[in-house]
Design a protein around this motif. Structure first.
Motif, short mmCIF file in Angstrom:
data_model
loop_
_atom_site.label_atom_id
_atom_site.label_comp_id
_atom_site.label_asym_id
_atom_site.label_seq_id
_atom_site.Cartn_x
_atom_site.Cartn_y
_atom_site.Cartn_z
N SER A 385 0.81 -1.22 0.00
CA SER A 385 0.00 0.00 0.00
C SER A 385 0.84 1.27 0.00
O SER A 385 0.29 2.37 0.05
CB SER A 385 -0.94 0.00 1.22
OG SER A 385 -1.76 -1.13 1.23
N LEU A 386 2.15 1.14 -0.04
CA LEU A 386 3.02 2.31 0.08
C LEU A 386 2.84 3.26 -1.09
O LEU A 386 2.96 2.88 -2.26
CB LEU A 386 4.49 1.87 0.17
CG LEU A 386 5.49 2.98 0.48
CD1 LEU A 386 5.23 3.56 1.87
CD2 LEU A 386 6.93 2.48 0.37
N LYS A 387 2.53 4.52 -0.79
CA LYS A 387 2.35 5.55 -1.80
C LYS A 387 3.38 6.67 -1.70
O LYS A 387 3.72 7.28 -2.70
CB LYS A 387 0.95 6.16 -1.69
CG LYS A 387 -0.18 5.17 -1.98
CD LYS A 387 -1.53 5.87 -1.87
CE LYS A 387 -2.66 4.89 -2.19
NZ LYS A 387 -3.99 5.56 -2.09
N HIS A 388 3.84 6.93 -0.49
CA HIS A 388 4.73 8.09 -0.26
C HIS A 388 6.00 7.60 0.43
O HIS A 388 5.94 7.01 1.52
CB HIS A 388 4.01 9.12 0.62
CG HIS A 388 4.77 10.39 0.82
ND1 HIS A 388 4.30 11.62 0.42
CD2 HIS A 388 5.97 10.63 1.41
CE1 HIS A 388 5.18 12.55 0.74
NE2 HIS A 388 6.20 11.98 1.35
N LEU A 389 7.15 7.84 -0.19
CA LEU A 389 8.44 7.43 0.38
C LEU A 389 9.41 8.61 0.34
O LEU A 389 9.64 9.21 -0.72
CB LEU A 389 9.02 6.25 -0.40
CG LEU A 389 10.42 5.79 0.03
CD1 LEU A 389 10.41 5.31 1.48
CD2 LEU A 389 10.95 4.71 -0.90
N ASP A 390 9.97 8.91 1.49
CA ASP A 390 10.95 10.00 1.60
C ASP A 390 12.25 9.42 2.14
O ASP A 390 12.33 9.01 3.30
CB ASP A 390 10.42 11.10 2.54
CG ASP A 390 11.33 12.33 2.52
OD1 ASP A 390 12.49 12.23 2.11
OD2 ASP A 390 10.85 13.42 2.94
N VAL A 391 13.28 9.35 1.29
CA VAL A 391 14.61 8.89 1.70
C VAL A 391 15.63 9.98 1.39
O VAL A 391 16.78 9.70 1.02
CB VAL A 391 14.98 7.56 1.02
CG1 VAL A 391 14.22 6.40 1.63
CG2 VAL A 391 14.73 7.64 -0.49
N SER A 392 15.24 11.22 1.54
CA SER A 392 16.14 12.34 1.26
C SER A 392 17.20 12.47 2.35
O SER A 392 17.06 11.91 3.45
CB SER A 392 15.33 13.64 1.18
OG SER A 392 14.62 13.87 2.38
N ASP A 393 18.25 13.20 2.02
CA ASP A 393 19.36 13.45 2.96
C ASP A 393 19.95 12.17 3.51
O ASP A 393 20.14 12.01 4.72
CB ASP A 393 18.89 14.36 4.10
CG ASP A 393 18.71 15.79 3.67
OD1 ASP A 393 19.70 16.51 3.63
OD2 ASP A 393 17.57 16.17 3.35
N ASN A 394 20.24 11.24 2.61
CA ASN A 394 20.96 10.03 2.97
C ASN A 394 22.23 9.98 2.14
O ASN A 394 22.72 11.02 1.69
CB ASN A 394 20.07 8.80 2.75
CG ASN A 394 19.10 8.57 3.91
OD1 ASN A 394 19.44 7.97 4.92
ND2 ASN A 394 17.87 9.08 3.76
N PHE A 395 22.75 8.76 1.91
CA PHE A 395 23.97 8.60 1.13
C PHE A 395 23.74 7.63 -0.03
O PHE A 395 24.61 6.87 -0.41
CB PHE A 395 25.10 8.09 2.03
CG PHE A 395 25.38 8.97 3.21
CD1 PHE A 395 26.27 10.03 3.12
CD2 PHE A 395 24.75 8.74 4.42
CE1 PHE A 395 26.53 10.85 4.21
CE2 PHE A 395 25.00 9.55 5.52
CZ PHE A 395 25.89 10.61 5.41
N LEU A 396 22.57 7.69 -0.61
CA LEU A 396 22.16 6.73 -1.62
C LEU A 396 22.93 6.90 -2.92
O LEU A 396 23.17 8.02 -3.37
CB LEU A 396 20.67 6.86 -1.89
CG LEU A 396 19.75 6.46 -0.73
CD1 LEU A 396 18.30 6.79 -1.06
CD2 LEU A 396 19.89 4.98 -0.42
N SER A 397 23.24 5.76 -3.55
CA SER A 397 23.88 5.75 -4.86
C SER A 397 23.37 4.54 -5.63
O SER A 397 22.87 3.58 -5.05
CB SER A 397 25.41 5.69 -4.73
OG SER A 397 25.80 4.49 -4.08
N TYR A 398 23.52 4.63 -6.96
CA TYR A 398 23.12 3.52 -7.82
C TYR A 398 23.98 3.56 -9.06
O TYR A 398 23.97 4.53 -9.82
CB TYR A 398 21.64 3.62 -8.20
CG TYR A 398 21.19 2.54 -9.15
CD1 TYR A 398 20.89 1.27 -8.68
CD2 TYR A 398 21.09 2.79 -10.52
CE1 TYR A 398 20.49 0.27 -9.55
CE2 TYR A 398 20.69 1.79 -11.40
CZ TYR A 398 20.40 0.54 -10.91
OH TYR A 398 20.00 -0.46 -11.77
#
Length: 800
Positions: A385-398
């Motif tokens: 059911s997830l609609k809204h995801l906030d993962v800002s201000d992290n160290f994410l890379s791809y």
């Protein structure tokens, strides 16, 4: 004001109206140099911490429009509200943290329009709100402090519908049961007493307001013994508390099945040992639990408190700035719908293989320590059911090509302020409607964005984009695009043409280069049907240096300097017109002939400067020897000789029929005359090339000693001579006509004057020997008369 208040206008004019503790609002900032402005226009005044001990009517007379006044942290001991009789519009008054022990209630009429009144932390022994307080019908917020609360202290304001009441009761030692029940307010904020053990104060508090805030709890006893479903409180706030964790657990257990729906614990310090007490957290009245700013002073846990929170059956849970590094997956299906775990140290392992969060719609992991986007993707894949995801201000890379499987219902994704690059577009959920990729390391927008068919809003601000993205690669539903603060130098004007569906665009604060390309962008902006945020003030030239700071709308370049086709057309057209004009002029006025004649004259003059005239004049008796065909003799006798010798004999011309010495051989006469002449004039025509003797004369003149060192030959083209008419044996004549500039005889009479002047200038020179001397020096013998006649006749015949 008295002398003690001479520091009033020396203190800072930083106006911070502190009406209620915990409700500080920055309203205005004024510097001391602004006090010279018209005081009648002043609406906000900060006189806190100015050592004021007494007020007078004249103090505020100059401020008729004063609305906000802060007199906190001074030394006032008594207050007569008549000092505000000239401030009819006063709404906010803070007199907290003074030494007030008496108020002149009869003067309250002068502040009858007051809305905010903070009288807390003075020296009042009791609340004792006099009858005149009931006249303050506009009053919405009031702050009080006391050591004793009597039964009828709030009787005079019981009819007022207040929005908030603050009671600073740290020193309270006596409370009369039921006193608070006289208040009518939406919110009640109580600073908990440190010595009062009775719980009646809190029992009454639960019946007064729907929002109850209790701060500075320091003792272990629960203030909620009488909290039940009949209490009025629906929102309960704890702030600035310092207790054991098991006390917090007990508080939560008490309110779990009460009327309270929203619980907030802010600025909490957990002390001493941790004793985990299992409590019943099955579904109760609480819908939202918010815990923020936790300072743990416990480092050993027999069972981690996160177990308690993960088992809670509530819709909204917030653990912010709580120094947690992970969150436990609920052991059984959870009813969490909103989960906020911001400002912690959570790492990539969170919620991996977690199958119990099927109802979760909102997940906020802002400002944690997440590093791999693939782990985030994997985490959401089981959250149906997830609609809204906030993962800002992290160290994410791809930086991989691995397939990314997201929650199928995800519509909002915030990936701002990470370390993502262009490859991130290969790993995005296709169901997205709102995407925030600001503050990353993007240099371009990959074509993979075309998979986001439902995207409505895209934020690419604060990246390293050097050009506007291609809207044709984006979905037709995109309506908002943010490209602020990139390094876009020369945006294309075609951008707005390809982005007809976008309604709001922002390209503010980029490093625009003001050149020809920027003109098309500005022109497209003016035709854009949507809204360009910040236009035109936030769009300025960065380069070149001389144009820095110029607003793009005010930057202008001429059309010709930017349109290459137009420039080439103008140059070619102008050149063609000029060529045609020159050709017409030359044709009509025979300009080349004049130029050639002038050039010859100048050339002769220039060469004459570099010749030693004394050596040249030595042994010369004639200015010029004339060689011509007898067929051209009429022109020589009728035109050439009269025009050269007409000025008093200043020019002496050598003609064969007149100056050849009788008795000498023809060849000798030719050589002799050429050597005694300063120049040799050859009248060229088709007749000339047919004469053998003319060719000899040309040969001897070209190879004379003088001819090796100077330009002694003058060629006059009487008639045009086609090259094919010149015999091959006259190769020297061909070479001379190609190498030397000759003078053309003009047919137009108007040009004859310039022709003769040019010719005379070419041969004009002062000769020291007269013509008579030449005749005497060359006196022939009598016995040679027969030979002379015969030679002369032969030469005449030969030229014929």
């Amino acid at each position: 004001m008295d002398t003690d208040r001479c520091n009033i206008f020396c203190c800072s004019w930083l106006l911070t109206f502190m009406f209620l503790p915990g409700y500080t609002a920055l309203l205005c900032t004024r510097s001391q140099r602004q006090t010279n402005n018209d005081p009648s226009l002043l609406t906000q005044l900060d006189l806190s911490k100015c050592n004021i001990s007494r007020l007078q009517v004249s103090d505020f007379k100059l401020y008729p429009n004063l609305r906000i006044l802060d007199l906190s942290n001074n030394h006032l001991e008594a207050l007569d509200f008549a000092v505000f009789q000239f401030n009819a519009v006063l709404e906010h008054l803070d007199i907290s943290l003074n030494r007030l022990h008496t108020l002149d209630c009869s003067s309250l009429q002068f502040i009858k329009g007051i809305k905010y009144l903070n009288m807390s932390y003075n020296h009042f022994e009791t609340v004792d709100l006099c009858q005149e307080f009931g006249m303050l019908r506009a009053l919405e917020h009031i702050g009080l402090s006391t050591k004793e609360i009597a039964k009828d202290d709030f009787m005079n304001i019981t009819h007022l519908e207040l929005k908030s009441v603050y009671l600073g009761l740290e020193d309270l030692w006596k409370y009369y049961n039921g006193s608070l029940q006289l208040l009518k307010t939406e919110k009640l904020h109580i600073t908990a007493p440190q010595n009062l053990l009775s719980s009646w104060l809190f029992y009454d508090a639960f019946t007064v307001a729907t929002v109850l805030e209790i701060s500075q709890i320091r003792y272990p006893a629960s203030p909620f013994l009488y909290l039940d479903n009949n209490s009025r409180v629906s929102t309960l706030i704890f702030s600035d508390i310092k207790v054991h964790f098991h006390i917090i657990s007990r508080y939560l257990e008490t309110v779990w099945h009460s009327s309270v729906k929203y619980v907030s614990i802010n600025r909490v310090t957990i002390i001493e040992e941790f004793n985990y007490l299992p409590i019943n957290v099955s579904k109760g009245s609480i819908e939202s639990l918010q815990i923020e700013n936790v300072i743990p002073q416990v480092f050993v846990f027999y069972e981690h408190p996160l177990n308690l929170f993960s088992k809670m059956l509530l819709k909204n849970l917030t653990l912010s700035n709580a120094e947690i590094t992970y969150f436990i997956c609920p052991p059984y299906p959870s009813i969490f719908q909103f989960l906020t775990l911001t400002n912690n140290g959570i790492t990539d392992g969170v919620f991996q293989q977690c199958d119990t969060l099927h109802d979760l719609q909102y997940l906020n992991l802002h400002n944690n320590r997440l590093e791999k986007l693939l782990y985030v993707c994997s985490m959401t894949s089981r959250m149906d059911s997830l609609k809204h995801l906030d993962v800002s201000d992290n160290f994410l890379s791809y930086d991989q090509d691995t397939c990314c499987v997201w929650s199928e219902n995800l519509v909002f994704l915030n990936l701002s302020n990470n370390k993502l690059m262009d490859s991130v577009f290969k790993c995005l959920p296709t169901s997205l409607e709102v995407l925030d990729l600001s503050r990353n390391n993007l240099q371009s927008v990959s074509k993979d964005i075309k998979t986001l068919k439902y995207l409505r809003e895209l934020n690419l601000a604060l990246n390293q984009l050097n050009n506007l993205p291609d809207c044709s690669q984006m979905g037709k539903k995109l309506v908002v695009l943010n490209l602020d603060n990139n390094i876009i130098l020369s945006p294309s004007g075609e951008f707005f043409q390809n982005c007809q569906n976008i309604k709001t665009v922002s390209v503010q604060n980029n490093k625009f280069v003001c050149n020809c390309e920027i003109r098309s962008f500005v022109s497209s902006v003016q035709k854009f049907q949507g809204k360009l945020e910040g236009w035109p003030t936030s769009y300025k030239c960065e380069l070149p240096e001389e144009n820095r700071g110029i607003i793009l709308e005010e930057f202008h370049l001429s059309e010709i300097s930017c349109n290459v086709s137009l420039l080439v057309g103008i140059v070619v057209g102008s050149t063609l017109i000029l060529v045609l004009l020159v050709c017409f002029t030359c044709k009509y006025f025979d300009l080349p002939w004049y130029i050639r004649m002038i050039f010859q004259w100048l050339r002769k003059k220039y060469r004459a400067r570099n010749i030693d005239m004394r050596q040249i004049q030595k042994g010369k008796h004639f200015h010029a020897f004339v060689s011509y065909s007898q067929h051209d003799g009429d022109w020589v006798r009728d035109f050439l000789i009269p025009n050269l010798e007409k000025e008093g004999g200043s020019i002496r011309v050598c003609l064969h029929e007149r100056d050849f010495i009788p008795g000498r051989a023809i060849i000798d006469n030719i050589i002799h005359c050429i050597e005694k002449s300063f120049k040799s004039i050859f009248v060229l025509s088709p007749n000339f090339v047919q004469s053998e003797w003319c060719h000899y004369e040309l040969y001897f003149a070209q190879h004379s000693l003088f001819g090796k060192n100077s330009e002694n030959l003058i060629l006059i083209l009487l008639e045009p001579i086609p090259q094919y008419l010149i015999p091959n044996k006259y190769s020297r004549l061909k070479a001379l006509m190609k190498e030397r500039t000759y003078m053309e005889w003009p047919k137009e009479k108007g040009k004859h004057g310039l022709f003769w002047a040019n010719l005379r200038g070419a041969i004009q020179i002062n000769l020291p020997i007269e013509e008579e001397e030449l005749v005497q020096a060359e006196e022939p013998d009598n016995h040679g008369e027969l030979d002379v006649d015969s030679h002369s006749i032969s030469l005449h015949e030969a030229k014929l």
